[in-house]
Design an enzyme around this catalytic site. Structure first.
Site, PDB file in Angstrom:
ATOM      1  N   GLU A   1       0.865  -1.186   0.000  1.00 41.44           N
ATOM      2  CA  GLU A   1       0.000   0.000   0.000  1.00 41.44           C
ATOM      3  C   GLU A   1       0.896   1.229   0.000  1.00 41.44           C
ATOM      4  O   GLU A   1       1.938   1.246   0.656  1.00 41.44           O
ATOM      5  CB  GLU A   1      -0.912   0.021   1.234  1.00 41.44           C
ATOM      6  CG  GLU A   1      -1.723   1.305   1.368  1.00 41.44           C
ATOM      7  CD  GLU A   1      -2.559   1.356   2.648  1.00 41.44           C
ATOM      8  OE1 GLU A   1      -3.060   0.292   3.060  1.00 41.44           O
ATOM      9  OE2 GLU A   1      -2.689   2.449   3.240  1.00 41.44           O
TER      10      GLU A   1
ATOM     11  N   GLU B   1      -2.758  11.499   3.438  1.00 36.32           N
ATOM     12  CA  GLU B   1      -3.409  10.884   4.594  1.00 36.32           C
ATOM     13  C   GLU B   1      -3.152  11.718   5.840  1.00 36.32           C
ATOM     14  O   GLU B   1      -2.054  12.216   6.060  1.00 36.32           O
ATOM     15  CB  GLU B   1      -2.930   9.454   4.822  1.00 36.32           C
ATOM     16  CG  GLU B   1      -3.739   8.737   5.888  1.00 36.32           C
ATOM     17  CD  GLU B   1      -3.402   7.258   6.004  1.00 36.32           C
ATOM     18  OE1 GLU B   1      -4.311   6.459   6.307  1.00 36.32           O
ATOM     19  OE2 GLU B   1      -2.221   6.903   5.797  1.00 36.32           O
TER      20      GLU B   1
END
Length: 339
Positions: free
Chosen positions: A134, A139
Site C-alpha cells: 500500500e 493521509e
C-alpha cells in the site's frame, strides 16, 4: 580517432536525473464516473461510514462533476441511527491497475472536520493486506491543526521476501518516522509544512501532489501549493511530458537499498476515499488530543452520527488526476554513445 575513442567511452548522463515521462491517462470531471468503481461494502478500517454505490452517490449529490472538476462528499444533513453502518460517504477505486510511473493529482479542496479521515492512495487488489503493498499519498486526520494534520506519506508491506526497510538518511525533506515498512504503521515521512493537508491546505487554495514509483529507484513524493512560485511549470500546466529533474528534492523518498519494489509491490489500483473515526481516527489518543469531544464528551461514533453540520467541509474537490509512464525505462537505455 582520439576524439572518436573519447566520445565512444563517455557514459550517458545520469538516467535517474534525466527521467522523462509522457502522459498516458487523464481523469477530469465525468471521467471519474467512467474510470472508477464505487466501493459499497464495509470499511476495512472499521470507520463509522456507509460507503454508497455510484447510483446512490449521484442521487444523494455525494458524487458529481462541475465542468472539469470532480466532487466527492460526505452526507452533511442527516442524523444516523447507531444501528446503521454510519454516515454516508464515498470511496472510489480505479478500474485499471498501475506499476511504474508518475501519478499527479491536482486538488482544490480536501475533507476536513472532527472525525474525518481522508486518503488518496494506491493498493494491491490481491491481498490479503498488506501483501502486495500500500502507498499513501495523502493521509491525515481531521485537518484542524493538531498533531495529525500534516500530510503523511507512507509505505506498507507484509515483510516477506527479506522484508522492506528504509535507511535513516536520504528520506527527503520531511520528518522521517519509522524505517520498517511492515504492517499497519508502515514507514512514513511527514511533511514539515501544514500546507499539504487539512484546513491550511484549503485556506491556501489547494495544491498538486506527485508520486513517482520505480522498481529501480523506489518511491518519491512531492507537493506544491497552487500559489507556490517554485512549482514546476510542467506540473502546474498538465504538460504532455514531465521531467523529474526539474522538481528538486522530494518531501518523502523511499529508496530501494533494502526494499525490493518488484517483490513487495504488485500492480496497484488508485483509491480516493473519506471515512470517519475507525481504527486510527477513532482511537482514544487521537480523539482526545483533537478536542472534538468537547464539553459534551462525545465519543467518536456518537459525534459522527449526530452532528451532520460538522461535515459541511468534508468533501474532495479534484481538478484532475494524471498518470504518466517513462519515455524510455532505464533497463532499455544504452550505456554508451554510438557514432
Amino acid at each position: 580517432m582520439l576524439l572518436k575513442s573519447f566520445v565512444l567511452s563517455l557514459p550517458l548522463l545520469n538516467t535517474a536525473l534525466a527521467a522523462t515521462y509522457t502522459l498516458s491517462k487523464t481523469w477530469k470531471g465525468n471521467d471519474f464516473f467512467e474510470g472508477f468503481t464505487w466501493w459499497e461494502w464495509d470499511d476495512p478500517t472499521e470507520g463509522r461510514v456507509n460507503y454508497v454505490n455510484q447510483e446512490t452517490a449521484i442521487a444523494r449529490n455525494l458524487s458529481y462533476s462541475n465542468g472539469d472538476t470532480f466532487f466527492m462528499r460526505a452526507d452533511s444533513t442527516n442524523v444516523f441511527d447507531p444501528s446503521s453502518r454510519g454516515r454516508d460517504s464515498v470511496r472510489i477505486h480505479s478500474k485499471d491497475t498501475y506499476t511504474d510511473g508518475i501519478l499527479i493529482m491536482d486538488v482544490a479542496h480536501m475533507p476536513t472536520g472532527c472525525g474525518t479521515w481522508p486518503a488518496f492512495w494506491t493498493c494491491t487488489r490481491q491481498g490479503p493486506w498488506p501483501t502486495g503493498g500500500e502507498v499513501d499519498i495523502i493521509e491525515g486526520l481531521y485537518g484542524i491543526s493538531n498533531a495529525y494534520s500534516n500530510n503523511l506519506f507512507t509505505l506498507h508491506t507484509d515483510g516477506s521476501q527479506n522484508g522492506c526497510t528504509m535507511p535513516s538518511t536520504n528520506r527527503g525533506s520531511g520528518t522521517t518516522l519509522l524505517n520498517d515498512c511492515r504492517g499497519g504503521v508502515g514507514c512514513g515521512v511527514r511533511d514539515k509544512s501544514g500546507k499539504s493537508f487539512g484546513e491550511e491546505f484549503n485556506k491556501n487554495g489547494g495544491g498538486i501532489f506527485v508520486m513517482r514509483r520505480s522498481r529501480t529507484r523506489g518511491f518519491s513524493f512531492w507537493f506544491w501549493p497552487h500559489n507556490a512560485a517554485t512549482a514546476p511549470t510542467d506540473i502546474t500546466t498538465g504538460s504532455q511530458v514531465v521531467m523529474e529533474s526539474l522538481w528538486g528534492t522530494p518531501i518523502a523518498n523511499f529508496p530501494t537499498d533494502q526494499c525490493d519494489v518488484s517483490q513487495q509491490f504488485d500492480e496497484h489500483e488508485i483509491i480516493i476515499n473519506l471515512t470517519f473515526g475507525g481504527v486510527w481516527g477513532g482511537a482514544d489518543a487521537q480523539w482526545t488530543s483533537s478536542g472534538c469531544a468537547g464539553n459534551v464528551g462525545w465519543t467518536p461514533n456518537d459525534f459522527i452520527d449526530k452532528n451532520p453540520q460538522a461535515f459541511t467541509d468534508a468533501f474532495w474537490e479534484i481538478r484532475s488526476l494524471r498518470w504518466y509512464t517513462e519515455v524510455c525505462p532505464l533497463k532499455h537505455r544504452k550505456r554508451r554513445l554510438v557514432l
